[in-house]
Scaffold this motif. Sequence first.
Motif, PDB file in Angstrom:
ATOM      1  N   ASP A  50       0.811  -1.130  -0.076  1.00  0.00           N
ATOM      2  CA  ASP A  50      -0.245   0.034  -0.075  1.00  0.00           C
ATOM      3  C   ASP A  50       1.089   1.236   0.059  1.00  0.00           C
ATOM      4  OD1 ASP A  50      -1.602   2.205   0.864  1.00  0.00           O
ATOM      5  OD2 ASP A  50      -3.136   0.789   1.107  1.00  0.00           O
ATOM      6  N   THR A  51       0.691   2.025  -0.968  1.00  0.00           N
ATOM      7  CA  THR A  51       1.418   3.207  -1.080  1.00  0.00           C
ATOM      8  C   THR A  51       1.470   4.166   0.225  1.00  0.00           C
ATOM      9  OG1 THR A  51      -0.258   4.467  -2.256  1.00  0.00           O
ATOM     10  CG2 THR A  51       1.385   3.352  -3.542  1.00  0.00           C
ATOM     11  N   LYS A  52       0.400   3.927   1.080  1.00  0.00           N
ATOM     12  CA  LYS A  52       0.313   4.729   2.177  1.00  0.00           C
ATOM     13  C   LYS A  52       0.935   4.046   3.604  1.00  0.00           C
ATOM     14  CE  LYS A  52      -4.134   6.806   1.269  1.00  0.00           C
ATOM     15  NZ  LYS A  52      -5.672   7.112   1.459  1.00  0.00           N
ATOM     16  N   GLY A  53       1.673   3.095   3.225  1.00  0.00           N
ATOM     17  CA  GLY A  53       2.265   2.252   4.130  1.00  0.00           C
ATOM     18  C   GLY A  53       1.620   0.786   4.422  1.00  0.00           C
ATOM     19  N   TRP A  54       2.264  -0.373   4.946  1.00  0.00           N
ATOM     20  CA  TRP A  54       1.696  -1.521   5.076  1.00  0.00           C
ATOM     21  C   TRP A  54       0.417  -1.430   6.094  1.00  0.00           C
ATOM     22  CZ3 TRP A  54       1.424  -4.135   9.627  1.00  0.00           C
ATOM     23  CH2 TRP A  54       2.328  -3.653  10.635  1.00  0.00           C
ATOM     24  N   GLN A  55       0.666  -0.565   7.067  1.00  0.00           N
ATOM     25  CA  GLN A  55      -0.131  -0.319   8.200  1.00  0.00           C
ATOM     26  C   GLN A  55      -1.575  -0.016   7.457  1.00  0.00           C
ATOM     27  OE1 GLN A  55       2.723   1.269   7.951  1.00  0.00           O
ATOM     28  NE2 GLN A  55       3.527   1.023   9.768  1.00  0.00           N
ATOM     29  N   ASP A  56      -1.818   0.517   6.201  1.00  0.00           N
ATOM     30  CA  ASP A  56      -3.006   1.087   5.571  1.00  0.00           C
ATOM     31  C   ASP A  56      -3.656  -0.125   5.114  1.00  0.00           C
ATOM     32  OD1 ASP A  56      -4.797   3.180   5.015  1.00  0.00           O
ATOM     33  OD2 ASP A  56      -4.144   2.790   2.974  1.00  0.00           O
ATOM     34  N   LEU A  57      -3.032  -1.336   5.067  1.00  0.00           N
ATOM     35  CA  LEU A  57      -3.821  -2.500   4.575  1.00  0.00           C
ATOM     36  C   LEU A  57      -4.871  -2.899   5.548  1.00  0.00           C
ATOM     37  CD1 LEU A  57      -0.801  -4.261   2.923  1.00  0.00           C
ATOM     38  CD2 LEU A  57      -2.796  -3.459   1.718  1.00  0.00           C
ATOM     39  N   GLY A  58      -6.111  -2.956   5.203  1.00  0.00           N
ATOM     40  CA  GLY A  58      -7.141  -3.491   6.149  1.00  0.00           C
ATOM     41  C   GLY A  58      -7.386  -4.802   6.123  1.00  0.00           C
ATOM     42  N   VAL A  59      -7.229  -5.601   5.091  1.00  0.00           N
ATOM     43  CA  VAL A  59      -7.406  -6.959   5.096  1.00  0.00           C
ATOM     44  C   VAL A  59      -6.878  -7.602   3.852  1.00  0.00           C
ATOM     45  CG1 VAL A  59      -9.634  -7.080   3.703  1.00  0.00           C
ATOM     46  CG2 VAL A  59      -8.998  -9.203   5.173  1.00  0.00           C
ATOM     47  N   VAL A  60      -6.249  -8.567   3.628  1.00  0.00           N
ATOM     48  CA  VAL A  60      -5.529  -9.163   2.489  1.00  0.00           C
ATOM     49  C   VAL A  60      -6.131 -10.609   2.530  1.00  0.00           C
ATOM     50  CG1 VAL A  60      -3.572  -8.043   2.507  1.00  0.00           C
ATOM     51  CG2 VAL A  60      -3.415 -10.112   3.576  1.00  0.00           C
ATOM     52  N   ASN A  61      -6.517 -11.119   1.146  1.00  0.00           N
ATOM     53  CA  ASN A  61      -7.264 -12.311   1.149  1.00  0.00           C
ATOM     54  C   ASN A  61      -6.479 -13.398   0.105  1.00  0.00           C
ATOM     55  OD1 ASN A  61      -9.714 -10.038   1.019  1.00  0.00           O
ATOM     56  ND2 ASN A  61      -9.978 -11.856   2.323  1.00  0.00           N
ATOM     57  N   ILE A  62      -6.610 -14.543   0.441  1.00  0.00           N
ATOM     58  CA  ILE A  62      -5.995 -15.755  -0.304  1.00  0.00           C
ATOM     59  C   ILE A  62      -6.992 -16.592  -0.300  1.00  0.00           C
ATOM     60  CG2 ILE A  62      -4.306 -17.396  -0.128  1.00  0.00           C
ATOM     61  CD1 ILE A  62      -2.945 -15.323   1.827  1.00  0.00           C
ATOM     62  N   LEU A  63      -7.187 -16.834  -1.830  1.00  0.00           N
ATOM     63  CA  LEU A  63      -8.472 -17.995  -2.047  1.00  0.00           C
ATOM     64  C   LEU A  63      -7.793 -19.055  -2.873  1.00  0.00           C
ATOM     65  CD1 LEU A  63     -12.365 -17.478  -2.844  1.00  0.00           C
ATOM     66  CD2 LEU A  63     -10.495 -19.079  -4.369  1.00  0.00           C
ATOM     67  N   LEU A 104      -5.387 -13.771  -5.148  1.00  0.00           N
ATOM     68  CA  LEU A 104      -5.221 -12.793  -4.056  1.00  0.00           C
ATOM     69  C   LEU A 104      -5.871 -11.604  -4.187  1.00  0.00           C
ATOM     70  CD1 LEU A 104      -1.318 -13.117  -4.041  1.00  0.00           C
ATOM     71  CD2 LEU A 104      -2.910 -14.520  -2.782  1.00  0.00           C
ATOM     72  N   ALA A 105      -6.020 -10.856  -2.965  1.00  0.00           N
ATOM     73  CA  ALA A 105      -6.878  -9.568  -3.119  1.00  0.00           C
ATOM     74  C   ALA A 105      -6.288  -8.461  -1.927  1.00  0.00           C
ATOM     75  CB  ALA A 105      -8.330  -9.768  -3.215  1.00  0.00           C
ATOM     76  N   ALA A 106      -6.430  -7.466  -1.811  1.00  0.00           N
ATOM     77  CA  ALA A 106      -6.309  -6.825  -0.764  1.00  0.00           C
ATOM     78  C   ALA A 106      -7.008  -5.511  -0.677  1.00  0.00           C
ATOM     79  CB  ALA A 106      -4.864  -6.090  -0.813  1.00  0.00           C
ATOM     80  N   ARG A 107      -7.250  -4.841   0.250  1.00  0.00           N
ATOM     81  CA  ARG A 107      -8.131  -3.561   0.292  1.00  0.00           C
ATOM     82  C   ARG A 107      -7.599  -3.127   1.575  1.00  0.00           C
ATOM     83  NH1 ARG A 107     -12.438  -6.856   2.107  1.00  0.00           N
ATOM     84  NH2 ARG A 107     -12.950  -6.461   4.253  1.00  0.00           N
ATOM     85  N   ASP A 108      -7.833  -1.439   1.510  1.00  0.00           N
ATOM     86  CA  ASP A 108      -7.224  -0.587   2.512  1.00  0.00           C
ATOM     87  C   ASP A 108      -8.069  -0.540   3.801  1.00  0.00           C
ATOM     88  OD1 ASP A 108      -9.192   1.300   1.948  1.00  0.00           O
ATOM     89  OD2 ASP A 108      -7.838   2.671   1.265  1.00  0.00           O
ATOM     90  N   ILE A 109      -7.778   0.091   4.867  1.00  0.00           N
ATOM     91  CA  ILE A 109      -8.330  -0.086   6.112  1.00  0.00           C
ATOM     92  C   ILE A 109      -9.839   0.861   5.962  1.00  0.00           C
ATOM     93  CG2 ILE A 109      -6.561  -0.243   7.621  1.00  0.00           C
ATOM     94  CD1 ILE A 109      -6.492   2.787   8.147  1.00  0.00           C
ATOM     95  N   ASN A 110      -9.914   1.612   5.047  1.00  0.00           N
ATOM     96  CA  ASN A 110     -11.110   2.380   4.723  1.00  0.00           C
ATOM     97  C   ASN A 110     -12.059   1.823   3.918  1.00  0.00           C
ATOM     98  OD1 ASN A 110     -10.603   4.603   6.622  1.00  0.00           O
ATOM     99  ND2 ASN A 110      -9.073   5.345   5.026  1.00  0.00           N
ATOM    100  N   GLY A 111     -11.605   0.703   3.031  1.00  0.00           N
ATOM    101  CA  GLY A 111     -12.382  -0.125   2.175  1.00  0.00           C
ATOM    102  C   GLY A 111     -12.504   0.552   0.747  1.00  0.00           C
ATOM    103  N   SER A 112     -11.736   1.824   0.748  1.00  0.00           N
ATOM    104  CA  SER A 112     -11.967   2.633  -0.654  1.00  0.00           C
ATOM    105  C   SER A 112     -11.078   2.120  -1.586  1.00  0.00           C
ATOM    106  CB  SER A 112     -11.811   4.093  -0.217  1.00  0.00           C
ATOM    107  OG  SER A 112     -10.776   4.230   0.423  1.00  0.00           O
ATOM    108  N   ASN A 113      -9.993   1.516  -1.363  1.00  0.00           N
ATOM    109  CA  ASN A 113      -9.144   0.940  -2.377  1.00  0.00           C
ATOM    110  C   ASN A 113      -9.118  -0.508  -2.309  1.00  0.00           C
ATOM    111  OD1 ASN A 113      -7.417   3.238  -3.330  1.00  0.00           O
ATOM    112  ND2 ASN A 113      -7.394   3.802  -1.339  1.00  0.00           N
ATOM    113  N   ASN A 114      -9.257  -1.217  -3.195  1.00  0.00           N
ATOM    114  CA  ASN A 114      -9.435  -2.435  -3.426  1.00  0.00           C
ATOM    115  C   ASN A 114      -8.961  -3.068  -4.664  1.00  0.00           C
ATOM    116  OD1 ASN A 114     -10.301  -5.167  -3.738  1.00  0.00           O
ATOM    117  ND2 ASN A 114     -12.455  -4.753  -2.503  1.00  0.00           N
ATOM    118  N   THR A 115      -8.145  -4.250  -4.505  1.00  0.00           N
ATOM    119  CA  THR A 115      -7.414  -4.720  -5.845  1.00  0.00           C
ATOM    120  C   THR A 115      -8.270  -5.393  -6.699  1.00  0.00           C
ATOM    121  OG1 THR A 115      -6.576  -6.548  -4.689  1.00  0.00           O
ATOM    122  CG2 THR A 115      -5.087  -4.582  -4.799  1.00  0.00           C
TER     123      THR A 115
END
Length: 169
Positions: free
Chosen positions: A48-61, A147-158
Amino acid sequence: MTATAYVDNVTVTIDLVSSQTTTTVLGMAPNSGSGQPPYLIFTFVFSDTKGWQDLGVVNILVNDSLNPTNACCLAYVPSIDILYLVNDAGTALLAGTSAQRNPATLVNSQCTIQSVGVGYSADGETLSLLLNTTFSSTFSGNRTFFLAARDINGSNNTGWQSSGTWMAP
């Protein structure tokens, strides 16, 4: 950063920054293979360009399609250091475990995430999640890692991204 264009005497301005997501799936290692040694350590990398702490959840399926039913489907929440495995029906999270503090083994009918060898490392923008994985004998066949990731606010989602394959015995 903006881009400006003129179409039929109308000025159109597009904000290029807001159209990009800050979260990224960087991939996994190994990203292909087969077999089942006593255990398989997979590393999944997100940023996450805002820092890894901005990653809200990462998913693996892991499945033969992008479907959580009868899959090895995981969610990791970095802010609380909890790793969840999804139930066989693909409808609910099973009890979670810490990736760093006294991890416990997670099990569904498709996979086991061993407590030994589970962890994460984080630096700057990047989060790497290590999972000691065993696939059950009933989960054999060619499997795709999404794989997928979204930020802590849910506004950025891969969105889901195919990142690797494994032939489970």
